[in-house]
Design a protein around this motif. Structure first.
Motif, PDB file in Angstrom:
ATOM      1  N   UNK A  66       0.842  -1.203   0.000  1.00  0.00           N
ATOM      2  CA  UNK A  66       0.000   0.000   0.000  1.00  0.00           C
ATOM      3  C   UNK A  66       0.879   1.256   0.000  1.00  0.00           C
ATOM      4  N   UNK A  67       0.524   2.229  -0.832  1.00  0.00           N
ATOM      5  CA  UNK A  67       1.302   3.474  -0.921  1.00  0.00           C
ATOM      6  C   UNK A  67       0.399   4.681  -0.758  1.00  0.00           C
ATOM      7  N   UNK A  68       0.912   5.696  -0.072  1.00  0.00           N
ATOM      8  CA  UNK A  68       0.243   6.996  -0.007  1.00  0.00           C
ATOM      9  C   UNK A  68       0.779   7.854  -1.152  1.00  0.00           C
ATOM     10  N   UNK A  69      -0.095   8.662  -1.740  1.00  0.00           N
ATOM     11  CA  UNK A  69       0.304   9.535  -2.846  1.00  0.00           C
ATOM     12  C   UNK A  69       0.062  10.993  -2.475  1.00  0.00           C
ATOM     13  N   UNK A  70       1.109  11.806  -2.544  1.00  0.00           N
ATOM     14  CA  UNK A  70       1.010  13.244  -2.266  1.00  0.00           C
ATOM     15  C   UNK A  70       2.278  13.912  -2.776  1.00  0.00           C
ATOM     16  N   UNK A  71       2.222  15.237  -2.921  1.00  0.00           N
ATOM     17  CA  UNK A  71       3.449  15.983  -3.212  1.00  0.00           C
ATOM     18  C   UNK A  71       4.430  15.799  -2.071  1.00  0.00           C
ATOM     19  N   UNK A  83       3.427   3.920   4.113  1.00  0.00           N
ATOM     20  CA  UNK A  83       3.977   3.320   2.888  1.00  0.00           C
ATOM     21  C   UNK A  83       5.174   2.419   3.212  1.00  0.00           C
ATOM     22  N   UNK A  84       6.052   2.923   4.063  1.00  0.00           N
ATOM     23  CA  UNK A  84       7.243   2.137   4.431  1.00  0.00           C
ATOM     24  C   UNK A  84       6.833   0.828   5.115  1.00  0.00           C
ATOM     25  N   UNK A  85       5.853   0.894   6.007  1.00  0.00           N
ATOM     26  CA  UNK A  85       5.473  -0.307   6.770  1.00  0.00           C
ATOM     27  C   UNK A  85       4.725  -1.328   5.912  1.00  0.00           C
ATOM     28  N   UNK A  86       4.164  -0.909   4.788  1.00  0.00           N
ATOM     29  CA  UNK A  86       3.485  -1.857   3.899  1.00  0.00           C
ATOM     30  C   UNK A  86       4.418  -2.257   2.749  1.00  0.00           C
ATOM     31  N   UNK A  87       4.715  -1.317   1.871  1.00  0.00           N
ATOM     32  CA  UNK A  87       5.441  -1.704   0.638  1.00  0.00           C
ATOM     33  C   UNK A  87       6.882  -2.135   0.924  1.00  0.00           C
ATOM     34  N   UNK A  88       7.512  -1.528   1.949  1.00  0.00           N
ATOM     35  CA  UNK A  88       8.897  -1.920   2.228  1.00  0.00           C
ATOM     36  C   UNK A  88       8.964  -2.973   3.348  1.00  0.00           C
ATOM     37  N   UNK A 115       7.814   3.294 -11.078  1.00  0.00           N
ATOM     38  CA  UNK A 115       7.961   4.719 -10.736  1.00  0.00           C
ATOM     39  C   UNK A 115       9.298   5.044 -10.088  1.00  0.00           C
ATOM     40  N   UNK A 116      10.057   4.024  -9.651  1.00  0.00           N
ATOM     41  CA  UNK A 116      11.399   4.326  -9.130  1.00  0.00           C
ATOM     42  C   UNK A 116      12.413   4.573 -10.245  1.00  0.00           C
ATOM     43  N   UNK A 117      12.083   4.172 -11.478  1.00  0.00           N
ATOM     44  CA  UNK A 117      12.976   4.501 -12.598  1.00  0.00           C
ATOM     45  C   UNK A 117      12.339   5.505 -13.565  1.00  0.00           C
ATOM     46  N   UNK A 118      11.014   5.667 -13.485  1.00  0.00           N
ATOM     47  CA  UNK A 118      10.312   6.668 -14.309  1.00  0.00           C
ATOM     48  C   UNK A 118       9.411   7.480 -13.390  1.00  0.00           C
ATOM     49  N   UNK A 126       5.909   5.789  -3.134  1.00  0.00           N
ATOM     50  CA  UNK A 126       5.874   4.553  -3.932  1.00  0.00           C
ATOM     51  C   UNK A 126       7.241   4.342  -4.596  1.00  0.00           C
ATOM     52  N   UNK A 127       7.772   5.398  -5.224  1.00  0.00           N
ATOM     53  CA  UNK A 127       9.059   5.286  -5.924  1.00  0.00           C
ATOM     54  C   UNK A 127      10.181   4.898  -4.961  1.00  0.00           C
ATOM     55  N   UNK A 128      10.207   5.536  -3.801  1.00  0.00           N
ATOM     56  CA  UNK A 128      11.299   5.308  -2.847  1.00  0.00           C
ATOM     57  C   UNK A 128      11.254   3.888  -2.292  1.00  0.00           C
ATOM     58  N   UNK A 129      10.063   3.421  -1.944  1.00  0.00           N
ATOM     59  CA  UNK A 129       9.958   2.070  -1.374  1.00  0.00           C
ATOM     60  C   UNK A 129      10.106   0.998  -2.462  1.00  0.00           C
TER      61      UNK A 129
END
Ligand SMILES: NC(=O)c1ccc[n+]([C@@H]2O[C@H](COP(=O)([O-])OP(=O)(O)OC[C@H]3O[C@@H](n4cnc5c(N)ncnc54)[C@H](OP(=O)(O)O)[C@@H]3O)[C@@H](O)[C@H]2O)c1
Length: 201
Positions: A66-71, A83-88, A115-118, A126-129
């Motif tokens: 699961x990821x949160x999306x925001x600026x 996000x870290x506790x779910x996706x990572x 999204x970590x490469x694009x 999401x990209x970071x995890x």
């Protein structure tokens, strides 16, 4: 035929993965709905209970993260931690705990995302995890016991999810879930380990 635990089976990525697992006995798991076992990947005890209840299994395919999306300038620490506790950490814990239970020469297949490469706006967590999971898989493969393999599928957006993400992703081309299913199949049925299996259009 292998026994494969598919986590997140009812989600869009879970359904894509399922198309590549037709040769196997698939045990479905997820947080809610009509699955064989309920599991919350953010809860270590829930993960441990899943593996104990299933007993023998050869492969784990996880499609949850699961990821949160925001600026970035607006994203709170709580949103980062969710996000870290779910996706990572959720995925790392599936491997950390699962390596004790998985059959010899078994495999783990995790999920990241393109999204970590694009990169696109709003998707920094999401990209970071996803990047963290790609790195985790490449490095931990060198430490896995009992010939256990581990890979990650890093897909672009699914055709089946284009109605949700399409507006956020101008210039991207979605791929059919069946094509992403092939990447999961290569991970489970092949001999790869430590690989980031990209699926891009
Ligand atoms: N969709 C795409 O095009 C795409 C492309 C590349 C990468 N990805 C990545 O794939 C992953 C899954 O995306 P998706 O599109 O399949 O999402 P989805 O359709 O919303 O499905 C997510 C599934 O995961 C379950 N879930 C959520 N949190 C959970 C937890 N803590 N423990 C166990 N199950 C949990 C959900 O259950 P509930 O129904 O109970 O919430 C749901 O069944 C994400 O990390 C995403 O970034 C997706």
């Amino acid at each position: 035929m292998k026994t494969v635990i598919l986590i997140g089976a009812l989600g869009k990525m879970g359904q894509a993965a399922l198309t590549g697992l037709g040769r196997h006995k698939v045990i479905t798991a997820g947080r809610s709905g009509d699955v064989d076992h309920l599991v919350d990947i953010t809860d270590e005890q829930s993960i441990e209970a899943l593996y104990q209840k299933v007993g023998h299994f050869d492969s784990v395919v996880n499609t949850v993260g699961f990821c949160e999306y925001a600026n970035f300038t607006e994203m709170t620490e709580a949103q980062w931690m969710t996000t870290v506790m779910s996706k990572m950490m959720g995925q790392i814990n599936l491997v950390r705990i699962g390596q004790k239970y998985i059959a010899d020469a078994g495999s783990f297949t995790l999920i990241s995302g393109i999204l970590n490469v694009k990169p696109i706006p709003y998707a920094i967590a999401d990209a970071t995890t996803s990047g963290a999971i790609d790195t985790f898989v490449k490095c931990v493969a060198l430490e896995m016991p009992r010939s256990t393999r581990i890979n990650v599928v890093n897909p672009t957006v699914l055709e089946e999810a284009w109605d949700v993400y399409g507006e956020m992703m101008p210039g991207f081309e979605p791929v059919p879930g069946k094509r992403v299913g092939k990447a999961f199949e290569r991970s489970v049925d092949g001999f790869l380990t430590g690989e980031v299996i990209f699926v891009d259009a």
